[in-house]
Design a protein around this motif. Structure first.
Motif, short mmCIF file in Angstrom:
data_model
loop_
_atom_site.label_atom_id
_atom_site.label_comp_id
_atom_site.label_asym_id
_atom_site.label_seq_id
_atom_site.Cartn_x
_atom_site.Cartn_y
_atom_site.Cartn_z
N UNK A 31 0.81 -1.21 0.00
CA UNK A 31 0.00 0.00 0.00
C UNK A 31 0.85 1.26 0.00
N UNK A 32 1.84 1.32 0.88
CA UNK A 32 2.64 2.54 0.97
C UNK A 32 3.56 2.67 -0.25
N UNK A 33 4.01 1.54 -0.78
CA UNK A 33 4.79 1.55 -2.03
C UNK A 33 3.95 2.12 -3.16
N UNK A 34 2.71 1.69 -3.27
CA UNK A 34 1.83 2.15 -4.35
C UNK A 34 1.44 3.61 -4.18
N UNK A 35 1.44 4.11 -2.94
CA UNK A 35 1.03 5.50 -2.70
C UNK A 35 2.10 6.50 -3.14
N UNK A 36 3.35 6.05 -3.26
CA UNK A 36 4.42 6.96 -3.66
C UNK A 36 4.37 7.19 -5.17
N UNK A 37 4.66 8.41 -5.62
CA UNK A 37 4.78 8.62 -7.08
C UNK A 37 5.96 7.84 -7.64
N UNK A 38 5.94 7.61 -8.94
CA UNK A 38 6.93 6.72 -9.56
C UNK A 38 8.35 7.15 -9.29
N UNK A 39 8.63 8.46 -9.32
CA UNK A 39 10.00 8.91 -9.12
C UNK A 39 10.50 8.65 -7.71
N UNK A 40 9.58 8.51 -6.74
CA UNK A 40 9.97 8.17 -5.39
C UNK A 40 10.01 6.66 -5.18
N UNK A 41 9.12 5.92 -5.84
CA UNK A 41 9.16 4.46 -5.73
C UNK A 41 10.50 3.91 -6.18
N UNK A 42 11.08 4.52 -7.19
CA UNK A 42 12.32 4.00 -7.75
C UNK A 42 13.51 4.18 -6.82
N UNK A 43 13.40 5.06 -5.81
CA UNK A 43 14.52 5.29 -4.90
C UNK A 43 14.18 4.90 -3.46
N UNK A 44 13.02 4.27 -3.27
CA UNK A 44 12.55 3.96 -1.92
C UNK A 44 12.38 2.45 -1.77
N UNK A 45 12.95 1.90 -0.71
CA UNK A 45 12.91 0.45 -0.48
C UNK A 45 12.12 0.15 0.79
N UNK A 46 11.06 -0.64 0.70
CA UNK A 46 10.33 -1.05 1.91
C UNK A 46 11.05 -2.20 2.60
N UNK A 47 10.85 -2.32 3.91
CA UNK A 47 11.36 -3.50 4.60
C UNK A 47 10.32 -4.62 4.49
N UNK A 48 10.79 -5.84 4.51
CA UNK A 48 9.91 -7.01 4.40
C UNK A 48 10.39 -8.07 5.37
N UNK A 49 9.46 -8.65 6.12
CA UNK A 49 9.79 -9.71 7.07
C UNK A 49 10.29 -10.93 6.29
N UNK A 50 11.52 -11.32 6.54
CA UNK A 50 12.13 -12.40 5.77
C UNK A 50 11.34 -13.70 5.87
N UNK A 51 10.87 -14.06 7.10
CA UNK A 51 10.22 -15.35 7.27
C UNK A 51 8.91 -15.43 6.49
N UNK A 52 8.23 -14.28 6.28
CA UNK A 52 6.95 -14.30 5.56
C UNK A 52 7.16 -14.15 4.06
N UNK A 53 7.99 -13.18 3.66
CA UNK A 53 8.09 -12.85 2.25
C UNK A 53 9.06 -13.74 1.47
N UNK A 54 9.71 -14.68 2.11
CA UNK A 54 10.55 -15.63 1.38
C UNK A 54 10.02 -17.06 1.51
N UNK A 55 8.77 -17.20 1.95
CA UNK A 55 8.19 -18.54 2.11
C UNK A 55 8.05 -19.26 0.79
N UNK A 56 7.85 -18.55 -0.29
CA UNK A 56 7.70 -19.17 -1.60
C UNK A 56 8.57 -18.41 -2.60
#
Length: 243
Positions: free
Chosen positions: A48-73
């Motif tokens: 959600x917060x990634x999508x809320x940023x304009x494209x020029x900010x998305x390209x330089x902004x990195x969200x954190x992701x919980x490793x145990x959840x987002x690497x399950x598959x």
């Protein structure tokens, strides 16, 4: 190319499901290095917060992701790494270094109850020294590397998802990053309604109007201690709920 196409698809999907309203209340969208810190109630917060940023900010902004959840598959891992360029973190938050205890901790070496030491306290460590002293295994290490490389980041200082209306007390990570990167702009954000899009335990998303409100930046004041700063940062996020 495939990652870029998937990014466009996800952006369109999020906007259809949520409306993806970005409200820049306290600061404009600006291509400067920032730490966005927000409330956390769903795994969809990252998207959600990634999508809320304009494209020029998305390209330089990195969200954190919980490793145990987002690497399950393999698919989740590909989405977060190739599309979101996420920073994987461990769920176990880092604790601030413990203060020394006992008579040896007395600045002047005097026993408890003895005379006050006359020597001045040493100056606080510089941001560079704090970063250099960070152990490689510290959960903040990947965030520090991203900030050192010039990226902006999105973090959730609660550490884990909350289920109440108010955010949980903030953990120490935001304070430590503010100490190590005083030049990076700290922008609070309130994510509204996203927990209703994918309720806990559900798989199929439900269309719900959502928004992300970005507030006025805050900064760590000289001499400000950890808990007062974290409480103030939490209040800055909660205040955006009423905007």
């Amino acid at each position: 190319m495939l990652a870029k196409l998937m990014g466009f698809f996800l952006l369109g999907l999020v906007r259809v499901l949520t409306g993806s309203q970005a409200r820049w209340y306290g600061c404009p969208p600006k291509a400067e290095q920032r730490i966005y810190f927000a409330n956390h109630q769903s795994h969809a917060d990252l998207v959600m917060i990634w999508a809320a940023l304009p494209e020029e900010l998305r390209s330089i902004t990195r969200p954190i992701a919980a490793r145990d959840y987002w690497t399950k598959s393999p698919f989740r891992q590909w989405i977060t790494s190739a599309v979101f360029n996420a920073i994987y973190v461990e769920r176990q938050a880092a604790s601030p270094p413990a203060a020394p205890a006992g008579p040896a901790a007395d600045a002047g070496g005097a026993p408890p109850g003895g005379p006050e030491p006359t020597a001045e306290a040493p100056p606080p460590p510089t941001p560079e020294a704090l970063r250099a002293a960070l152990p490689e295994g510290d959960p903040l290490a990947p965030l520090v590397r991203a900030l050192e490389s010039g990226d902006s980041i999105i973090i959730f200082p609660e550490g884990t998802r909350g289920h109440a209306d108010d955010p949980q007390p903030f953990k120490s990570g935001l304070f430590r990053l503010a100490q190590m990167f005083p030049h990076v702009v700290l922008v609070p954000a309130w994510i509204n309604n996203v927990q209703r899009v994918i309720p806990k335990g559900e798989v199929v998303p439900v269309p719900i109007l959502c928004s992300v409100t970005f507030g006025a930046p805050i900064q760590l004041e000289p001499g400000e201690e950890r808990r007062p700063f974290l409480d103030r940062a939490r209040r800055a996020v909660m205040a955006l709920r009423e905007v």
